[in-house]
Enzyme design. Structure first.
Site, PDB file in Angstrom:
ATOM      1  N   ARG A  13     -10.217  -1.015  33.132  1.00  0.00           N
ATOM      2  CA  ARG A  13     -11.343  -1.927  33.384  1.00  0.00           C
ATOM      3  C   ARG A  13     -12.475  -1.252  34.172  1.00  0.00           C
ATOM      4  NH1 ARG A  13      -8.397  -7.522  35.166  1.00  0.00           N
ATOM      5  NH2 ARG A  13      -7.175  -6.198  36.532  1.00  0.00           N
ATOM      6  N   ASP A  44     -10.225   4.861  45.088  1.00  0.00           N
ATOM      7  CA  ASP A  44     -11.195   3.759  45.091  1.00  0.00           C
ATOM      8  C   ASP A  44     -12.140   3.925  46.269  1.00  0.00           C
ATOM      9  OD1 ASP A  44     -12.451   1.067  44.779  1.00  0.00           O
ATOM     10  OD2 ASP A  44     -10.783   0.771  43.376  1.00  0.00           O
ATOM     11  N   ASP A 104       0.852  -1.188   0.000  1.00  0.00           N
ATOM     12  CA  ASP A 104       0.000   0.000   0.000  1.00  0.00           C
ATOM     13  C   ASP A 104       0.890   1.241   0.000  1.00  0.00           C
ATOM     14  OD1 ASP A 104      -2.645   1.232   0.192  1.00  0.00           O
ATOM     15  OD2 ASP A 104      -1.884   2.031   2.083  1.00  0.00           O
ATOM     16  N   GLY A 152     -12.664   7.349  48.098  1.00  0.00           N
ATOM     17  CA  GLY A 152     -13.693   8.254  47.581  1.00  0.00           C
ATOM     18  C   GLY A 152     -14.521   7.575  46.507  1.00  0.00           C
ATOM     19  N   ASP A 153     -15.623   8.254  46.187  1.00  0.00           N
ATOM     20  CA  ASP A 153     -16.525   7.742  45.160  1.00  0.00           C
ATOM     21  C   ASP A 153     -16.257   8.542  43.885  1.00  0.00           C
ATOM     22  OD1 ASP A 153     -18.663   7.288  43.467  1.00  0.00           O
ATOM     23  OD2 ASP A 153     -20.071   6.987  45.119  1.00  0.00           O
ATOM     24  N   PHE A 154     -15.844   7.870  42.826  1.00  0.00           N
ATOM     25  CA  PHE A 154     -15.481   8.637  41.627  1.00  0.00           C
ATOM     26  C   PHE A 154     -16.696   9.307  40.967  1.00  0.00           C
ATOM     27  CE2 PHE A 154     -14.852   4.183  39.593  1.00  0.00           C
ATOM     28  CZ  PHE A 154     -16.136   4.106  39.061  1.00  0.00           C
TER      29      PHE A 154
END
Ligand SMILES: C[S@@+](CC[C@H](N)C(=O)[O-])C[C@H]1O[C@@H](n2cnc3c(N)ncnc32)[C@H](O)[C@@H]1O
Length: 636
Positions: free
Chosen positions: A545, A503, A88, A528-530
């Site tokens: 993941r 996390d 190519d 913590g809570d993302f």
């Protein structure tokens, strides 16, 4: 390098040129090569943005062209070529890739962008060597390379350009010109191989043949392992991903999934055949399709095809094989045999506190699966059992790349979920909730999950950490980083980087034992809570993941939050299993989807579009040949 003896190495072989370019044909004919021409049906629609450098795009296109022909010929032409050559050619100027113009205006746009400037002409070449095996399957080995030539155009007036365009010459040529004819008048100088600009780098090709046939043993399939299995992910000789030092133990018997893949590939062949030859297909009933190839040969699919039955048996037995592996791991069989190789069934039964009869059956099953061996490498019988290499590497609980914890997670968590697959499919919901658990078991399951993530992350992390140059980033946040396995690998690979692992509080609380395995202070943990809490400031955000398992709503919330935390130039490193663009594989990703709760698996292009919606431009994509692929994006 002596030219003719190299070309003559190919005499007597069925050499196929997967291109209809008259210029390539002429170059190779003039060199004395005898070959057949089978133009490739591969559609040149690869997404150019997904390639780091223009030559990679040309090489990939050449590769796909050659492979399409190599795979089609045994089915369609009923003969297997020895060698297929694909090529190519592209022209690049100012960071843009120019292919063939679609119309005169397009040719004008291309040629005026070349006027008065130096540009590069790249030809990617792929040589596919086909080895027919005893069982009629074909193994492919792939060699690819590219050549770059610099060409400078004179300043061209509008009149000159239109005169040239109206000659009709530009239309079927990369960059809109042909250097070997009228287009030669536009050229001030050429640095490099002239024939490369015409369409084929003959000199480099001959050097490659010389290396293959005179200085290398790899083209003999008896001597080395296959570099490119006809049905598996390509492992290129030149682009082989050696970023991870994980050994690749050879599999003694094809796994059920391997078989699925093979089957999928042959299905794909038939699909493309049926599309291309739509007028020639007769459907007799729902089970019988007769495909007539252009040569008139008939393939009757009402009869079982070679390998079909084997595939079905493999799939039916797949769960037994998985469960044998899980049970052996539960009994720590591979640890026992690591410490005491050569024990017989009775001794092993004593060690694992199980019945002799049951142990013996399990041991023999593991031998048949290639996990244990009873013979030494010369094939002489040996007393007792020992770990096969693959078990030493991945199945012992204390090996560097142990997948033991992940296997136990498969047994204890995923196996029960999959036993509800039927209702999951019927109801369209995840069955995770059906597998009820007390709070205590919940804690245990959480820890098991963390161990599972940790062990599989250790296997996959090096390939992701080395996939891209991250030297410009100083601070990173691994969002949903769990035990920090990826974070530790990243700081090991990138000395200037420090990583904050974010996390959920419960996970961070339990991550102590994993943290203590590492002394690296550049990895810190933040609970913590993302979806709610403030994200740690960083110039690189990492999502490994995470996205595949989130509902669309949560996914957009998370991406919006990351995007808001980023200033222009910040990076986003995404790592997931990337599906093929036509969503037909890899099975690993599609089977995982069967147990996912809210999310969905995506291809690299789909992720790229998703991230673009949040202001991230995909800079590079890497298919790692490991558990997870990777993509690096930049905040625009
Ligand atoms: C599939 S695991 C991936 C872990 C890690 N990135 C890896 O690949 O090894 C998902 C991780 O995201 C974390 N997680 C899920 N929801 C979260 C949330 N709302 N906030 C923070 N972390 C979360 C989980 O606790 C878990 O550690």
């Amino acid at each position: 390098m002596v030219l003719n003896p190299v070309i003559s190495k190919l005499s007597g072989k069925l050499v196929v040129l997967a291109s209809s370019s008259p210029r390539r044909l002429e170059i190779l004919r003039n060199a004395g090569l005898r070959f057949e021409v089978v133009p490739s049906w591969f559609k040149e629609t690869l997404d150019k943005r997904l390639f780091k450098a223009p030559h990679e795009y040309a090489v990939e296109t050449a590769k796909q062209k050659a492979l399409e022909v190599a795979r089609r010929m045994p089915v369609k032409h009923l003969k297997t070529p020895d060698i297929v050559i694909g090529a190519d050619t592209i022209v690049t100027v100012d960071g843009m890739i120019l292919e063939k113009p679609v119309d005169k205006q397009d040719a004008y746009r291309m040629l005026s962008s070349l006027s008065g400037k130096e540009h590069s002409v790249f030809t990617g070449v792929a040589i596919v060597l086909c080895h027919e095996k005893d069982d009629d399957e074909v193994d492919y080995q792939l060699i690819d390379f590219y050549e770059e030539t610099k060409v400078k155009f004179a300043d061209l007036s509008q009149d000159m350009l239109w005169e040239y365009i109206n000659s009709g010459e530009p239309m079927d040529k990369a960059g809109g010109y042909g250097i070997q004819a009228l287009g030669g008048m536009l050229v001030e100088y050429v640095h490099g191989d002239f024939l490369n600009v015409v369409g084929f780098p003959l000199n480099h090709f001959c050097k490659q043949l010389d290396m293959m046939y005179n200085h290398c043993s790899f083209i003999n399939p008896e001597k080395t392992e296959s570099v490119y299995d006809s049905h598996s992910t390509p492992i290129l000789i030149e682009q082989k991903d050696t970023s991870t030092s994980i050994p690749r133990p050879s599999s003694p018997s094809a796994s059920p999934l391997h078989k699925v893949r093979q089957h999928r590939e042959s299905e794909a062949n038939i699909n493309s055949l049926s599309k291309q030859d739509a007028g020639e297909i007769k459907l007799h009933n729902s089970e019988t399709a007769i495909l007539r190839s252009r040569e008139g040969a008939v393939i009757d699919h009402s009869e079982p095809q070679k390998g079909d039955l084997e595939l079905i048996y493999e799939l039916m037995d797949g769960f037994k094989a998985s469960k044998a592996l899980f049970t052996a791991s539960k009994f720590c069989l591979f640890d026992v045999l690591h410490k005491k190789p050569g024990l017989d069934a009775e001794q092993i039964a004593q060690e694992i506190k199980a019945s002799v009869k049951g142990t013996e059956t399990l041991l023999e099953a593991c031998v048949s699966l290639g996990l244990l061996k009873t013979r030494d490498t010369t094939g002489r019988p040996k007393p007792g059992f020992e770990n096969a290499d693959v078990a030493s590497c991945f199945l012992r609980s204390d090996s560097r790349f142990s997948l033991n914890a992940y296997i136990l997670h498969c047994n204890d968590t995923l196996w029960p979920v999959f036993s509800h697959l039927e209702s999951a499919v019927r109801e369209g919901t995840s069955q995770r909730g059906k597998v009820k658990a007390s709070t205590e078991i919940c804690q245990e399951a959480k820890l098991r999950f963390m161990h599972a993530m940790h062990s599989s992350a250790k296997v996959a992390a090096a390939a992701v950490a080395t996939a891209f140059d991250l030297s410009s980033y100083k601070t990173a946040c691994d969002v949903g980083g769990c035990t920090g396995a990826f974070a530790y690998e990243l700081t090991k690979t990138h000395p200037n980087l420090s990583v904050a692992v974010l996390d959920l509080p419960a996970v961070v609380e339990m991550s102590g034992p994993f943290q203590r395995q590492h002394a690296d202070k550049r990895v810190t943990f933040k609970a913590g809570d993302f979806l709610k809490d403030e994200l740690p400031k960083a110039d690189l955000y990492i999502l490994v993941r995470i996205l595949h398992d989130l509902s669309d709503e949560k996914l957009h919330i998370l991406l919006r939050r990351i995007s808001d935390a980023c200033t222009p130039g910040c990076g986003l490193l995404l790592s997931e299993i990337f599906l093929d663009e036509n969503r037909s594989g890899p099975s690993r990703g599609l089977l995982q989807a069967l147990s996912m709760s809210e999310g969905k698996q995506r291809s690299a292009a789909e992720y790229s579009r998703l991230l673009k919606g949040h202001g991230f431009i995909t800079a590079q994509v890497k298919h790692t040949n490991n558990l997870l692929d990777a993509m690096l994006c930049t905040k625009a």
